[in-house]
Design a protein around this motif. Structure first.
Motif, PDB file in Angstrom:
ATOM      1  N   LEU A  17     -29.337 -14.075 -35.303  1.00  0.00           N
ATOM      2  CA  LEU A  17     -29.925 -15.358 -34.821  1.00  0.00           C
ATOM      3  C   LEU A  17     -29.474 -16.478 -35.623  1.00  0.00           C
ATOM      4  O   LEU A  17     -29.042 -17.413 -34.923  1.00  0.00           O
ATOM      5  CB  LEU A  17     -31.493 -15.298 -34.961  1.00  0.00           C
ATOM      6  CG  LEU A  17     -32.118 -14.478 -33.668  1.00  0.00           C
ATOM      7  CD1 LEU A  17     -33.580 -14.444 -33.930  1.00  0.00           C
ATOM      8  CD2 LEU A  17     -31.875 -15.053 -32.231  1.00  0.00           C
ATOM      9  N   TYR A  21     -27.386 -19.429 -33.947  1.00  0.00           N
ATOM     10  CA  TYR A  21     -28.061 -20.695 -33.896  1.00  0.00           C
ATOM     11  C   TYR A  21     -27.911 -21.549 -35.043  1.00  0.00           C
ATOM     12  O   TYR A  21     -28.306 -22.615 -35.010  1.00  0.00           O
ATOM     13  CB  TYR A  21     -29.460 -20.486 -33.299  1.00  0.00           C
ATOM     14  CG  TYR A  21     -29.502 -19.833 -31.977  1.00  0.00           C
ATOM     15  CD1 TYR A  21     -29.330 -20.498 -30.959  1.00  0.00           C
ATOM     16  CD2 TYR A  21     -29.817 -18.649 -31.763  1.00  0.00           C
ATOM     17  CE1 TYR A  21     -29.398 -20.165 -29.855  1.00  0.00           C
ATOM     18  CE2 TYR A  21     -29.914 -17.914 -30.682  1.00  0.00           C
ATOM     19  CZ  TYR A  21     -29.746 -18.663 -29.596  1.00  0.00           C
ATOM     20  OH  TYR A  21     -29.814 -17.961 -28.402  1.00  0.00           O
ATOM     21  N   ARG A  27     -33.612 -25.129 -34.160  1.00  0.00           N
ATOM     22  CA  ARG A  27     -32.630 -24.950 -33.205  1.00  0.00           C
ATOM     23  C   ARG A  27     -32.696 -23.652 -32.314  1.00  0.00           C
ATOM     24  O   ARG A  27     -32.021 -23.508 -31.402  1.00  0.00           O
ATOM     25  CB  ARG A  27     -31.435 -25.218 -33.496  1.00  0.00           C
ATOM     26  CG  ARG A  27     -31.106 -26.643 -34.118  1.00  0.00           C
ATOM     27  CD  ARG A  27     -29.749 -26.662 -34.394  1.00  0.00           C
ATOM     28  NE  ARG A  27     -29.289 -27.876 -35.365  1.00  0.00           N
ATOM     29  CZ  ARG A  27     -28.225 -28.060 -36.062  1.00  0.00           C
ATOM     30  NH1 ARG A  27     -27.409 -27.212 -35.857  1.00  0.00           N
ATOM     31  NH2 ARG A  27     -28.054 -29.166 -36.746  1.00  0.00           N
ATOM     32  N   TRP A  28     -33.496 -22.667 -33.056  1.00  0.00           N
ATOM     33  CA  TRP A  28     -33.298 -21.362 -32.413  1.00  0.00           C
ATOM     34  C   TRP A  28     -34.491 -21.414 -31.227  1.00  0.00           C
ATOM     35  O   TRP A  28     -35.114 -22.348 -30.905  1.00  0.00           O
ATOM     36  CB  TRP A  28     -33.981 -20.362 -33.645  1.00  0.00           C
ATOM     37  CG  TRP A  28     -33.146 -20.300 -34.657  1.00  0.00           C
ATOM     38  CD1 TRP A  28     -32.035 -20.865 -35.179  1.00  0.00           C
ATOM     39  CD2 TRP A  28     -33.237 -19.311 -35.515  1.00  0.00           C
ATOM     40  NE1 TRP A  28     -31.492 -20.526 -36.184  1.00  0.00           N
ATOM     41  CE2 TRP A  28     -32.159 -19.188 -36.482  1.00  0.00           C
ATOM     42  CE3 TRP A  28     -33.980 -18.088 -35.841  1.00  0.00           C
ATOM     43  CZ2 TRP A  28     -31.918 -18.370 -37.779  1.00  0.00           C
ATOM     44  CZ3 TRP A  28     -33.724 -17.187 -36.819  1.00  0.00           C
ATOM     45  CH2 TRP A  28     -33.080 -17.338 -37.780  1.00  0.00           C
ATOM     46  N   ARG A  33     -39.104 -18.437 -33.386  1.00  0.00           N
ATOM     47  CA  ARG A  33     -39.067 -19.338 -34.563  1.00  0.00           C
ATOM     48  C   ARG A  33     -40.452 -18.824 -35.382  1.00  0.00           C
ATOM     49  O   ARG A  33     -40.268 -18.845 -36.697  1.00  0.00           O
ATOM     50  CB  ARG A  33     -39.413 -20.687 -33.955  1.00  0.00           C
ATOM     51  CG  ARG A  33     -38.299 -21.349 -33.199  1.00  0.00           C
ATOM     52  CD  ARG A  33     -38.517 -22.769 -32.754  1.00  0.00           C
ATOM     53  NE  ARG A  33     -37.698 -23.365 -32.014  1.00  0.00           N
ATOM     54  CZ  ARG A  33     -37.521 -24.182 -31.358  1.00  0.00           C
ATOM     55  NH1 ARG A  33     -38.970 -25.140 -31.136  1.00  0.00           N
ATOM     56  NH2 ARG A  33     -36.344 -24.791 -30.523  1.00  0.00           N
ATOM     57  N   ASP A  56     -22.962 -25.009 -41.034  1.00  0.00           N
ATOM     58  CA  ASP A  56     -23.363 -26.069 -39.792  1.00  0.00           C
ATOM     59  C   ASP A  56     -22.739 -27.530 -40.440  1.00  0.00           C
ATOM     60  O   ASP A  56     -22.019 -28.187 -39.975  1.00  0.00           O
ATOM     61  CB  ASP A  56     -24.947 -26.151 -40.021  1.00  0.00           C
ATOM     62  CG  ASP A  56     -25.262 -25.064 -38.900  1.00  0.00           C
ATOM     63  OD1 ASP A  56     -24.485 -24.377 -38.233  1.00  0.00           O
ATOM     64  OD2 ASP A  56     -26.566 -24.833 -39.235  1.00  0.00           O
TER      65      ASP A  56
END
Length: 149
Positions: A17, A21, A27-28, A33, A56
């Motif tokens: 994940l 993401y 943002r997941w 979450r 990121d």
């Protein structure tokens, strides 16, 4: 926003994940979450989040280069040409189809007349009493109907 738990999180799922993401759990997918935030409290998870956050940040610095002058005009000109060709092909193929149907109808009509009509090349003469047509005799009542008018 209500976060739904998707079950217990393991290290492999957490890393997958994170790779998909990024380092921000917000943002997941919503179902992941709660479990991810619980799992993120461990040292292995915080290291994976830090690496994803660095990636990121690097991706956020990327800027798309401006295209060459006239690129948009060339693309639009090709699009217009392609659409025009498609329209001509669509109407042209319909016209060709109509011509083909017309030729097939004419051929079928000429074959029907050749089969149903008496032979025009025969030496025998056909004597008609006024009720015969190319496709056969219309019967004796036709003469009566013509006389009464």
């Amino acid at each position: 926003m209500i976060e739904n738990g998707a079950g217990p999180m393991n290290a492999e799922r957490f890393e997958a994940l994170t790779a998909a993401y990024g380092g921000d759990i917000g943002r997941w997918p919503q179902a992941e979450r709660v479990a991810a935030r619980e799992f993120a409290k461990g040292p292995a998870a915080s290291r994976a989040l830090a690496l994803a956050a660095d990636l990121d940040a690097l991706l956020d610095t990327y800027a798309v280069k401006r295209g060459s002058a006239g690129l948009e005009d060339r693309i639009l000109a090709k699009l217009v040409r392609r659409v025009t060709l498609r329209k001509w092909f669509r109407f042209g193929s319909a016209g060709i189809g109509l011509v083909g149907v017309g030729i097939a109808g004419a051929l079928a009509g000429s074959i029907a007349i050749a089969v149903l009509a008496p032979s025009l090349t025969s030496d025998t003469s056909v004597v008609s009493d006024g009720t015969a047509t190319m496709f056969g005799d219309i019967g004796p009542d036709a003469g009566i109907a013509q006389d009464s008018q």
